[in-house]
Design an enzyme around this catalytic site. Structure first.
Site, PDB file in Angstrom:
ATOM      1  CB  CYS A 170      -1.084   0.041   1.115  1.00  0.00           C
ATOM      2  SG  CYS A 170      -2.079  -1.246   1.301  1.00  0.00           S
ATOM      3  CG  HIS A 249      11.746  -2.086   3.815  1.00  0.00           C
ATOM      4  ND1 HIS A 249      11.635  -3.204   4.326  1.00  0.00           N
ATOM      5  CD2 HIS A 249      11.411  -2.321   2.543  1.00  0.00           C
ATOM      6  CE1 HIS A 249      11.237  -4.186   3.722  1.00  0.00           C
ATOM      7  NE2 HIS A 249      10.967  -3.397   2.618  1.00  0.00           N
ATOM      8  CG  HIS A 339      -3.902  20.922   3.822  1.00  0.00           C
ATOM      9  ND1 HIS A 339      -4.938  21.348   4.275  1.00  0.00           N
ATOM     10  CD2 HIS A 339      -3.302  22.033   3.221  1.00  0.00           C
ATOM     11  CE1 HIS A 339      -5.291  22.686   3.990  1.00  0.00           C
ATOM     12  NE2 HIS A 339      -4.301  22.857   3.235  1.00  0.00           N
ATOM     13  CG  HIS A 343      -2.654   3.764   3.876  1.00  0.00           C
ATOM     14  ND1 HIS A 343      -3.192   3.610   2.521  1.00  0.00           N
ATOM     15  CD2 HIS A 343      -2.483   2.693   4.255  1.00  0.00           C
ATOM     16  CE1 HIS A 343      -3.311   2.296   2.227  1.00  0.00           C
ATOM     17  NE2 HIS A 343      -3.014   1.674   3.394  1.00  0.00           N
ATOM     18  CG  HIS A 372     -18.378   6.866   4.054  1.00  0.00           C
ATOM     19  ND1 HIS A 372     -19.321   7.263   3.027  1.00  0.00           N
ATOM     20  CD2 HIS A 372     -19.297   6.252   4.745  1.00  0.00           C
ATOM     21  CE1 HIS A 372     -20.460   7.071   3.434  1.00  0.00           C
ATOM     22  NE2 HIS A 372     -20.329   6.470   4.611  1.00  0.00           N
ATOM     23  CG  ASN A 376      -6.870   0.034   1.707  1.00  0.00           C
ATOM     24  OD1 ASN A 376      -6.080   0.625   0.789  1.00  0.00           O
ATOM     25  ND2 ASN A 376      -6.357  -0.879   2.720  1.00  0.00           N
TER      26      ASN A 376
END
Length: 467
Positions: A170, A249, A339, A343, A372, A376
């Site tokens: 992702c 990572h 802002h 994710h 909503h 995802n």
């Protein structure tokens, strides 16, 4: 002559240093990374997953027992997802247990052609002007590659630089941006196209392992095409400028590596395992990432304030242990960030990041509304969140946007963008932005299946009218 020689002796090094400085500034000028435009994909309405249809999908999985039915429906009820999200066509037609390669490729090509066509048309660029192509689809590796399919369809140049990324999860869109950023450091006047999505057609889990069926509740179809450049001549047309990007990572840690992994269950069915150690792994990766990027995005006064507060707390530690209590100092990210683009990994992910960064509901609204409306959508989720901010006309020239994402590996990647010009253009949110945020964020799954949470599992049965 002697005087001229002495003058040259002292001035030549100065001229040389001035030359090096001008050369450095010129190189930096051409190394900037700008986003010219981006296009999020909105599938057709016939691919929407209604509440009733979700119940049917669950019902036709013959491998689920009553406990799994209840567990899965309860997960959907609390997922934060509406019935406006999208699914692949093979799932809608009831073929999730036997996907074909054509299902996977057609799902991707529908996204490619729609988003890239719109992006190139709006930016008035031809495919031959693209110098770099980066394609990120984590869970589908085709031969020829998906990048090659795009090149073939748009008849791009023979010398185009191509990167086809898989298995990055992702957080991969920021990895793609980083790849482009590195190319910009050594090549002038470049246009790059980043294409990011996920292939759900071959990756719908049809078993009964609880850690693997959760993915079916959250992941939905989507994607984004992003056009970037380092051309100084296009600077005024750009939307965003990349200020910094940090990648973390933790793949060397076994616990982090195995908490979010594609594997087989006991019956040999392939799925995506979400382990119990995932929250801990995400927290560790997030902390390490923030430690590195915070000094790059926050003003010095805030860093000094935090350092002083931490020192005072340490000095008062002994007295606190005897009865007093000194609260742990917290960094105020809003001193350097306007802002927050988070994710949409799930409701718990959004809540967790919001709590860690001390964000308000206003800050979390773009991520909550994206979850909503679109669910995802894996690595493309960030760009739907960004689109929400733009559609709401929140983005003004000079504003700073902080992006953060998580992915299998385990990875945490973040970056900072600066808004180059006032934004408020129409985008993927155009047809529904006026209704967001709704006064009552009603969950249709709760209305239909909420009663299940209090149902006795020994007598549990889904009534036919709900199917």
């Amino acid at each position: 002559m002697e005087m001229i020689s002495m003058l040259l002796l002292y001035t030549l090094p100065l001229f040389y240093l001035l030359f090096l400085l001008l050369k450095f500034l010129h190189q930096k000028k051409h190394q900037s990374c700008y986003i010219l435009d981006y296009e999020c994909f909105k599938p057709s309405d016939d691919r929407k997953l209604s509440t009733k249809f979700c119940g049917k999908i669950i019902r036709r999985n013959q491998n689920l027992g009553l406990n799994e039915y209840k567990f899965l429906l309860k997960a959907i009820v609390s997922s934060g997802i509406s019935e406006q999200t999208y699914a692949p066509r093979n799932i809608l037609s009831g073929r999730e247990d036997c996907p074909t390669i054509d299902d996977s490729l057609s799902e991707m090509e529908e996204f490619f052609h729609d988003s890239i066509d719109k992006l190139l048309k709006r930016s008035k660029l031809s495919p031959s002007e693209i110098d770099v192509l980066v394609v990120n689809i984590s869970m589908l590796a085709a031969v020829p590659s998906l990048a090659s399919r795009i090149i073939n369809h748009y008849k791009m140049r023979d010398d185009i630089k191509v990167y086809n990324l898989t298995g990055m999860g992702c957080s991969a869109s920021l990895i793609s941006i980083n790849a482009v950023q590195n190319i910009f450091k050594t090549h002038k006047n470049v246009c790059a196209l980043v294409v990011t999505s996920e292939s759900l057609s071959p990756n719908w889990y049809t078993g009964n392992n609880r850690s693997m069926i959760l993915a079916n509740c959250l992941f939905r179809s989507g994607g984004c095409a992003i056009l970037l450049t380092n051309k100084v001549a296009l600077k005024k047309k750009a939307m965003f400028k990349l200020k910094c990007l940090v990648r973390t990572h933790h793949g060397a840690r076994d616990e982090s590596y195995g908490c979010c992994i594609q594997t087989e269950d006991e019956q040999g069915r392939i799925g995506f395992h979400l382990g119990k150690t995932l929250p801990k792994a995400a927290t560790r990766a997030c902390i390490d990432n923030l430690k590195e990027i915070t000094p790059k995005i926050l003003p010095l006064r805030e860093l000094l304030r935090f350092a002083v507060a931490s020192f005072i707390r340490k000095m008062n530690k002994n007295s606190s242990a005897k009865g007093g209590s000194t609260p742990r100092p917290v960094i105020n990210f809003k001193t350097g960030v306007d802002h927050f683009c988070l994710h949409t990994g799930g409701k718990a992910v959004i809540d967790g990041i919001g709590q860690s960064l001390c964000l308000s509901e206003y800050d979390l609204e773009p991520a909550r509304m994206t979850l909503h409306r679109f669910g995802n959508t894996s690595a493309s989720s960030l760009w739907y969140v960004l689109g929400y901010m733009e559609a709401k006309k929140r983005l003004k020239k000079g504003d700073k946007i902080f992006m953060i994402s998580f992915g299998a590996g385990f990875k945490c990647n973040s970056c900072m963008w600066e808004v180059v010009r006032d934004l408020g253009d129409t985008n993927v949110w155009e047809d529904c932005i006026e209704s967001y945020p709704p006064q009552n964020l009603a969950n249709p799954f709760m209305e239909t299946y909420g009663w299940i949470q209090n149902e006795d599992i020994s007598t549990f049965k889904i009534p036919d009218e709900y199917l």
